[in-house]
Design a protein around this motif. Structure first.
Motif, short mmCIF file in Angstrom:
data_model
loop_
_atom_site.label_atom_id
_atom_site.label_comp_id
_atom_site.label_asym_id
_atom_site.label_seq_id
_atom_site.Cartn_x
_atom_site.Cartn_y
_atom_site.Cartn_z
N ALA A 41 0.74 -1.29 -0.05
CA ALA A 41 0.01 0.08 0.02
C ALA A 41 0.92 1.23 -0.09
O ALA A 41 0.24 2.21 0.08
N PHE A 42 2.11 1.06 0.16
CA PHE A 42 3.03 2.36 0.18
C PHE A 42 2.67 3.38 -1.05
O PHE A 42 2.32 4.72 -0.76
N TRP A 43 2.92 3.03 -2.16
CA TRP A 43 2.63 4.04 -3.35
C TRP A 43 1.06 4.38 -3.27
O TRP A 43 1.05 5.68 -3.76
N PRO A 44 0.18 3.61 -3.34
CA PRO A 44 -1.33 4.05 -3.16
C PRO A 44 -1.33 5.09 -2.14
O PRO A 44 -1.98 6.20 -2.59
N ILE A 45 -0.72 4.89 -1.00
CA ILE A 45 -0.81 6.10 -0.17
C ILE A 45 -0.02 7.16 -0.61
O ILE A 45 -0.64 8.33 -0.21
N MET A 46 1.21 6.96 -0.87
CA MET A 46 2.11 8.26 -1.30
C MET A 46 1.22 8.85 -2.54
O MET A 46 1.32 10.26 -2.60
N LEU A 49 -1.40 11.23 -1.00
CA LEU A 49 -0.98 12.14 0.10
C LEU A 49 -0.02 13.27 -0.83
O LEU A 49 -0.21 14.51 -0.48
N TYR A 50 0.60 12.69 -1.68
CA TYR A 50 1.62 13.46 -2.50
C TYR A 50 1.68 13.49 -3.84
O TYR A 50 2.63 14.10 -4.52
N GLY A 51 0.75 12.82 -4.55
CA GLY A 51 0.70 12.71 -5.96
C GLY A 51 1.60 11.96 -6.79
O GLY A 51 2.04 11.95 -7.64
N ALA A 52 2.18 11.00 -5.90
CA ALA A 52 3.24 10.04 -6.14
C ALA A 52 2.68 8.37 -6.12
O ALA A 52 3.44 7.57 -5.60
N GLY A 53 1.76 8.16 -7.17
CA GLY A 53 0.92 7.09 -7.01
C GLY A 53 1.62 6.14 -8.04
O GLY A 53 2.43 6.38 -8.73
N ARG A 61 7.96 9.09 -9.35
CA ARG A 61 7.20 9.03 -7.83
C ARG A 61 8.43 9.63 -6.64
O ARG A 61 7.79 10.25 -5.93
N CYS A 62 9.40 8.99 -7.20
CA CYS A 62 10.54 9.32 -6.37
C CYS A 62 10.92 10.73 -6.20
O CYS A 62 11.03 11.72 -5.16
N ALA A 68 8.23 17.28 -2.28
CA ALA A 68 7.41 17.39 -1.11
C ALA A 68 7.94 17.40 0.22
O ALA A 68 7.35 17.42 1.34
N GLY A 69 9.39 16.97 0.17
CA GLY A 69 10.11 16.95 1.64
C GLY A 69 10.12 15.67 2.13
O GLY A 69 10.55 15.58 3.32
#
Length: 166
Positions: A41-46, A49-53, A61-62, A68-69
């Motif tokens: 679920a990491f990338w779906p969550i990112m 939160l940050y548009g890094a899906g 993504r990176c 985003a810091g």
């Protein structure tokens, strides 16, 4: 028992948050990418939160996380483990990444977010006592691993959002 070695961090000098996992799983090691298992679920969550899906190329993504810091790394530099489960890591084989060095290079990091309890435990065992300054605030978040299915993606996202954005 397979020997596993982690990746370099995803980090930019202005990082304000450091997300620490324990050690990349087999799918991630094979792909050479953090959180590469399709059910993690990491990338779906990112993405939420940050548009890094997960629909974006890995490098993009990176880059979005860095912009985003957000920095990403693993507590462990290397270990022996059968399969991908944290519970399979042979504790006597663990060695840690230079997290103190990363915190020195990224002095704006004010929060370390652990992606699961194993990352927090490894940090406390291998890193905390080696820090020469007080560590940033820490929070342990629900693991994004598909093995941690007690919470839905929406539930995990809400907890991660509250810790990282609010």
């Amino acid at each position: 028992m397979a020997f596993a070695e982690s990746f370099p961090p995803i980090a930019a000098p202005g990082a304000r948050v450091l997300i620490l996992g324990s050690m990349p799983g087999v799918a991630s090691l094979e792909a050479g990418q953090y959180y590469a298992h399709p059910r993690n679920a990491f990338w779906p969550i990112m993405g939420r939160l940050y548009g890094a899906g997960p629909g974006l190329p890995y490098a993009e993504r990176c880059g979005r996380l860095q912009a985003a810091g957000v920095a990403v790394w693993d507590v462990l530099r290397q270990c022996r483990r059968a399969g991908s489960l944290d519970s399979a890591i042979e504790r006597d084989s663990e060695s840690a990444n230079d997290i103190a060095g990363l915190l020195h290079e990224c002095p704006a990091i004010g929060l370390i977010a652990f992606n699961g309890r194993k990352a927090e435990q490894a940090f406390n065992r291998h890193v905390r006592q080696n820090l020469t300054t007080s560590p940033p605030k820490t929070v342990c978040l629900p693991s994004t691993s598909p093995a941690h299915a007690a919470r839905s993606l929406d539930q995990k996202t809400a907890i991660w959002r509250a810790a990282l954005l609010e």
